[in-house]
Design a protein around this motif. Structure first.
Motif, PDB file in Angstrom:
ATOM      1  N   ILE A   7       0.856  -1.186   0.000  1.00  0.00           N
ATOM      2  CA  ILE A   7       0.000   0.000   0.000  1.00  0.00           C
ATOM      3  C   ILE A   7       0.892   1.235   0.000  1.00  0.00           C
ATOM      4  CG2 ILE A   7      -1.727   1.334   1.293  1.00  0.00           C
ATOM      5  CD1 ILE A   7      -2.807  -1.282   0.242  1.00  0.00           C
ATOM      6  N   SER A   8       0.593   2.165  -0.880  1.00  0.00           N
ATOM      7  CA  SER A   8       1.289   3.446  -0.906  1.00  0.00           C
ATOM      8  C   SER A   8       0.230   4.531  -1.083  1.00  0.00           C
ATOM      9  CB  SER A   8       2.312   3.485  -2.047  1.00  0.00           C
ATOM     10  OG  SER A   8       2.999   4.716  -2.022  1.00  0.00           O
ATOM     11  N   ALA A   9      -0.236   5.061   0.034  1.00  0.00           N
ATOM     12  CA  ALA A   9      -1.302   6.057   0.010  1.00  0.00           C
ATOM     13  C   ALA A   9      -1.212   6.884   1.277  1.00  0.00           C
ATOM     14  CB  ALA A   9      -2.659   5.385  -0.094  1.00  0.00           C
ATOM     15  N   SER A  10      -2.017   7.915   1.349  1.00  0.00           N
ATOM     16  CA  SER A  10      -2.106   8.705   2.573  1.00  0.00           C
ATOM     17  C   SER A  10      -3.541   9.193   2.727  1.00  0.00           C
ATOM     18  CB  SER A  10      -1.135   9.887   2.535  1.00  0.00           C
ATOM     19  OG  SER A  10      -1.465  10.758   1.479  1.00  0.00           O
ATOM     20  N   LEU A  11      -3.860   9.574   3.932  1.00  0.00           N
ATOM     21  CA  LEU A  11      -5.189  10.093   4.241  1.00  0.00           C
ATOM     22  C   LEU A  11      -4.975  11.347   5.082  1.00  0.00           C
ATOM     23  CD1 LEU A  11      -8.268   9.494   4.056  1.00  0.00           C
ATOM     24  CD2 LEU A  11      -8.038   8.263   6.203  1.00  0.00           C
ATOM     25  N   SER A  12      -5.323  12.487   4.529  1.00  0.00           N
ATOM     26  CA  SER A  12      -5.098  13.747   5.241  1.00  0.00           C
ATOM     27  C   SER A  12      -5.993  13.808   6.479  1.00  0.00           C
ATOM     28  CB  SER A  12      -5.395  14.932   4.326  1.00  0.00           C
ATOM     29  OG  SER A  12      -6.788  15.031   4.098  1.00  0.00           O
ATOM     30  N   PRO A  13      -5.566  14.554   7.485  1.00  0.00           N
ATOM     31  CA  PRO A  13      -6.414  14.722   8.671  1.00  0.00           C
ATOM     32  C   PRO A  13      -7.790  15.295   8.315  1.00  0.00           C
ATOM     33  CG  PRO A  13      -4.203  15.531   9.121  1.00  0.00           C
ATOM     34  CD  PRO A  13      -4.260  15.207   7.647  1.00  0.00           C
ATOM     35  N   GLU A  14      -7.825  16.194   7.335  1.00  0.00           N
ATOM     36  CA  GLU A  14      -9.097  16.787   6.923  1.00  0.00           C
ATOM     37  C   GLU A  14     -10.013  15.734   6.299  1.00  0.00           C
ATOM     38  OE1 GLU A  14      -5.909  19.647   7.204  1.00  0.00           O
ATOM     39  OE2 GLU A  14      -6.067  18.004   5.785  1.00  0.00           O
ATOM     40  N   LYS A  16      -9.848  12.465   6.781  1.00  0.00           N
ATOM     41  CA  LYS A  16     -10.234  11.545   7.853  1.00  0.00           C
ATOM     42  C   LYS A  16     -11.404  12.122   8.641  1.00  0.00           C
ATOM     43  CE  LYS A  16      -8.634   9.479  12.143  1.00  0.00           C
ATOM     44  NZ  LYS A  16      -7.553   9.436  13.147  1.00  0.00           N
ATOM     45  N   THR A  17     -11.328  13.417   8.987  1.00  0.00           N
ATOM     46  CA  THR A  17     -12.411  14.075   9.719  1.00  0.00           C
ATOM     47  C   THR A  17     -13.694  14.056   8.907  1.00  0.00           C
ATOM     48  OG1 THR A  17     -10.852  15.500  10.889  1.00  0.00           O
ATOM     49  CG2 THR A  17     -13.136  16.260  10.763  1.00  0.00           C
ATOM     50  N   GLU A  18     -13.583  14.314   7.608  1.00  0.00           N
ATOM     51  CA  GLU A  18     -14.763  14.294   6.720  1.00  0.00           C
ATOM     52  C   GLU A  18     -15.400  12.904   6.690  1.00  0.00           C
ATOM     53  OE1 GLU A  18     -15.597  14.531   1.936  1.00  0.00           O
ATOM     54  OE2 GLU A  18     -13.947  15.739   2.740  1.00  0.00           O
ATOM     55  N   ILE A  19     -14.577  11.879   6.581  1.00  0.00           N
ATOM     56  CA  ILE A  19     -15.080  10.497   6.545  1.00  0.00           C
ATOM     57  C   ILE A  19     -15.763  10.154   7.862  1.00  0.00           C
ATOM     58  CG2 ILE A  19     -14.369   8.066   6.466  1.00  0.00           C
ATOM     59  CD1 ILE A  19     -12.179   9.023   4.428  1.00  0.00           C
ATOM     60  N   LEU A  20     -15.127  10.507   8.978  1.00  0.00           N
ATOM     61  CA  LEU A  20     -15.713  10.210  10.286  1.00  0.00           C
ATOM     62  C   LEU A  20     -17.040  10.944  10.480  1.00  0.00           C
ATOM     63  CD1 LEU A  20     -12.495  10.187  12.511  1.00  0.00           C
ATOM     64  CD2 LEU A  20     -13.861   8.215  11.754  1.00  0.00           C
ATOM     65  N   GLN A  21     -17.138  12.173   9.966  1.00  0.00           N
ATOM     66  CA  GLN A  21     -18.407  12.907  10.054  1.00  0.00           C
ATOM     67  C   GLN A  21     -19.490  12.220   9.225  1.00  0.00           C
ATOM     68  OE1 GLN A  21     -17.140  16.849   8.881  1.00  0.00           O
ATOM     69  NE2 GLN A  21     -16.820  17.507  10.996  1.00  0.00           N
ATOM     70  N   CYS A  22     -19.124  11.764   8.028  1.00  0.00           N
ATOM     71  CA  CYS A  22     -20.094  11.048   7.182  1.00  0.00           C
ATOM     72  C   CYS A  22     -20.560   9.771   7.867  1.00  0.00           C
ATOM     73  CB  CYS A  22     -19.485  10.725   5.818  1.00  0.00           C
ATOM     74  SG  CYS A  22     -19.259  12.155   4.748  1.00  0.00           S
ATOM     75  N   LEU A  23     -19.630   9.039   8.451  1.00  0.00           N
ATOM     76  CA  LEU A  23     -19.993   7.801   9.143  1.00  0.00           C
ATOM     77  C   LEU A  23     -20.882   8.090  10.350  1.00  0.00           C
ATOM     78  CD1 LEU A  23     -16.637   5.838   8.935  1.00  0.00           C
ATOM     79  CD2 LEU A  23     -18.758   5.359   7.692  1.00  0.00           C
ATOM     80  N   SER A  24     -20.603   9.189  11.032  1.00  0.00           N
ATOM     81  CA  SER A  24     -21.442   9.587  12.166  1.00  0.00           C
ATOM     82  C   SER A  24     -22.855   9.918  11.697  1.00  0.00           C
ATOM     83  CB  SER A  24     -20.821  10.791  12.870  1.00  0.00           C
ATOM     84  OG  SER A  24     -21.617  11.199  13.949  1.00  0.00           O
ATOM     85  N   GLU A  25     -22.964  10.580  10.548  1.00  0.00           N
ATOM     86  CA  GLU A  25     -24.287  10.886   9.984  1.00  0.00           C
ATOM     87  C   GLU A  25     -25.035   9.607   9.611  1.00  0.00           C
ATOM     88  OE1 GLU A  25     -24.055  13.751   6.780  1.00  0.00           O
ATOM     89  OE2 GLU A  25     -22.703  15.014   7.950  1.00  0.00           O
ATOM     90  N   VAL A  26     -24.319   8.650   9.037  1.00  0.00           N
ATOM     91  CA  VAL A  26     -24.937   7.366   8.697  1.00  0.00           C
ATOM     92  C   VAL A  26     -25.432   6.686   9.964  1.00  0.00           C
ATOM     93  CG1 VAL A  26     -24.473   5.034   7.812  1.00  0.00           C
ATOM     94  CG2 VAL A  26     -23.667   7.032   6.539  1.00  0.00           C
ATOM     95  N   GLN A  27     -24.581   6.677  10.979  1.00  0.00           N
ATOM     96  CA  GLN A  27     -24.959   6.038  12.237  1.00  0.00           C
ATOM     97  C   GLN A  27     -26.184   6.721  12.852  1.00  0.00           C
ATOM     98  OE1 GLN A  27     -21.750   5.895  15.079  1.00  0.00           O
ATOM     99  NE2 GLN A  27     -22.502   3.982  15.922  1.00  0.00           N
ATOM    100  N   SER A  28     -26.224   8.042  12.793  1.00  0.00           N
ATOM    101  CA  SER A  28     -27.390   8.775  13.303  1.00  0.00           C
ATOM    102  C   SER A  28     -28.645   8.467  12.495  1.00  0.00           C
ATOM    103  CB  SER A  28     -27.129  10.285  13.270  1.00  0.00           C
ATOM    104  OG  SER A  28     -26.128  10.634  14.172  1.00  0.00           O
ATOM    105  N   SER A  29     -28.486   8.348  11.183  1.00  0.00           N
ATOM    106  CA  SER A  29     -29.626   8.040  10.314  1.00  0.00           C
ATOM    107  C   SER A  29     -30.183   6.657  10.595  1.00  0.00           C
ATOM    108  CB  SER A  29     -29.209   8.125   8.845  1.00  0.00           C
ATOM    109  OG  SER A  29     -28.859   9.446   8.507  1.00  0.00           O
TER     110      SER A  29
END
Length: 158
Positions: A7-14, A16-29
């Motif tokens: 694997i050669s990739a990166s995930l910016s902190p921004e 990661k935060t966006e993904i976690l917010q989306c997952l939180s919205e899914v969980q809330s839904s």
């Protein structure tokens, strides 16, 4: 399969935060989701793939014969449950595929990290015999392998 760098990739902190917010919205839904104990799961009547046709046939027959059914069978609720079953099954399939990709990627990253660190540690360990400054670093790193039996694969064997 390559020995390293699967694997050669990166995930910016921004991101990661966006993904976690989306997952939180899914969980809330999906706030109605339940968590069942192992004992409760064992007691449930299971509905497998082959039972979907059975359920659909029952719903159709119930619609045609409403007068024969007891009032305890809420046909509207039954139809809502069936629709929700389809919706959640589709979502679950996508999440299972995503989870499999996440787990496989984490495993590949772990492999990359361990192989490279094991190789680098082996070089440092050999160098520590000639360079006392490296010796304390290799001793600190080597604590990871303490307690492994002689039959266990160690970095020296790699």
């Amino acid at each position: 399969m390559s020995r390293t760098n699967l694997i050669s990739a990166s995930l910016s902190p921004e991101k990661k935060t966006e993904i976690l917010q989306c997952l939180s919205e899914v969980q809330s839904s999906l706030g109605f989701l339940v968590n069942l104990s192992t004992a409760d799961k064992k007691r449930l009547t299971k509905m497998g793939f082959r039972s979907i046709g059975y359920v659909d046939n029952c719903i159709t027959a119930f619609d045609s014969n409403k007068q024969l059914l007891p009032g305890s069978i809420d046909q509207d609720e039954l139809k809502r449950d069936r629709a929700l079953y389809d919706s959640l099954s589709t979502i679950a399939m996508i999440i299972e595929n995503l989870d499999e990709g996440l787990q496989d990627t984490i495993a590949a990253l772990g492999h990359d990290l361990m192989v490279n660190c094991n190789d680098g540690y082996a070089f440092l360990k050999r160098s520590s015999q000639r360079d006392v400054g490296i010796k304390s670093a290799t001793e600190s790193i080597g604590r990871r392998f303490r307690g492994q039996g002689t039959g266990a694969k160690t970095v020296e064997a790699a």
